[in-house]
Design a protein around this motif. Sequence first.
Motif, PDB file in Angstrom:
ATOM      1  N   ASP A   2       0.847  -1.183   0.000  1.00  0.00           N
ATOM      2  CA  ASP A   2       0.000   0.000   0.000  1.00  0.00           C
ATOM      3  C   ASP A   2       0.888   1.241   0.000  1.00  0.00           C
ATOM      4  O   ASP A   2       2.066   1.175   0.329  1.00  0.00           O
ATOM      5  N   SER A   3       0.313   2.352  -0.389  1.00  0.00           N
ATOM      6  CA  SER A   3       1.022   3.623  -0.441  1.00  0.00           C
ATOM      7  C   SER A   3       0.121   4.683   0.179  1.00  0.00           C
ATOM      8  O   SER A   3      -1.044   4.796  -0.193  1.00  0.00           O
ATOM      9  N   THR A  10       5.299  10.414   1.920  1.00  0.00           N
ATOM     10  CA  THR A  10       4.653   9.205   1.425  1.00  0.00           C
ATOM     11  C   THR A  10       5.299   7.997   2.087  1.00  0.00           C
ATOM     12  O   THR A  10       6.525   7.920   2.175  1.00  0.00           O
ATOM     13  N   SER A  11       4.480   7.087   2.571  1.00  0.00           N
ATOM     14  CA  SER A  11       5.008   5.862   3.180  1.00  0.00           C
ATOM     15  C   SER A  11       4.448   4.660   2.432  1.00  0.00           C
ATOM     16  O   SER A  11       3.390   4.725   1.806  1.00  0.00           O
ATOM     17  N   TYR A  12       5.197   3.561   2.505  1.00  0.00           N
ATOM     18  CA  TYR A  12       4.832   2.343   1.779  1.00  0.00           C
ATOM     19  C   TYR A  12       4.769   1.173   2.745  1.00  0.00           C
ATOM     20  O   TYR A  12       5.567   1.081   3.672  1.00  0.00           O
ATOM     21  N   TYR A  24      10.480   2.654  -2.134  1.00  0.00           N
ATOM     22  CA  TYR A  24       9.293   3.183  -2.796  1.00  0.00           C
ATOM     23  C   TYR A  24       8.863   2.266  -3.924  1.00  0.00           C
ATOM     24  O   TYR A  24       9.556   1.323  -4.278  1.00  0.00           O
ATOM     25  N   ASN A  34       6.249   2.150  -7.735  1.00  0.00           N
ATOM     26  CA  ASN A  34       5.381   2.846  -8.679  1.00  0.00           C
ATOM     27  C   ASN A  34       4.808   1.848  -9.673  1.00  0.00           C
ATOM     28  O   ASN A  34       5.415   0.836  -9.970  1.00  0.00           O
TER      29      ASN A  34
END
Length: 148
Positions: free
Chosen positions: A33-34, A57-59, A143, A145
């Motif tokens: 999740d992001s 932003t955290s993952y 991170y 994407n």
Amino acid sequence: MATQLTNPYRGFRFQVEIAGIQVASFSEATIPDSTVETVEYREGTDPVYKRSFSGLTSYGKLTLKKGLTDSMDLYNWYLFVSQQGSTAKGAQKNVSLILLDPSGAAKARWNVINAWPSKYESTGLNASTSDVMVETFELTIEYMNRVS
């Protein structure tokens, strides 16, 4: 003009690519999740309203599950990180999760950057079942994407 409806892809056909590690297959892979943190700010002259801004932003974690085999590649990666640390040269690897359509063509791809194994787990031994033993690797990531 008619609009063509497309069915959503099913999540059971996928590949996992890990830089430098050959793994035959996984039975399960979670897409992390992001979350973008919300930072609230209120100016001293504004008596009622506060403003919201985007913050860091955290993952979440990437979890990979596979049947236990003779291959020690993933476990050796985990062992290396547990002994050398996640900042040691070669500890962090890029991982790609690729969703396939029924014909085997890649339809969606998530690139996970600078992942390293932070947890290892295996199912227990039980003489009363014939279940497949499953190894679970939890990866911490820098991170991620979605590129397609």
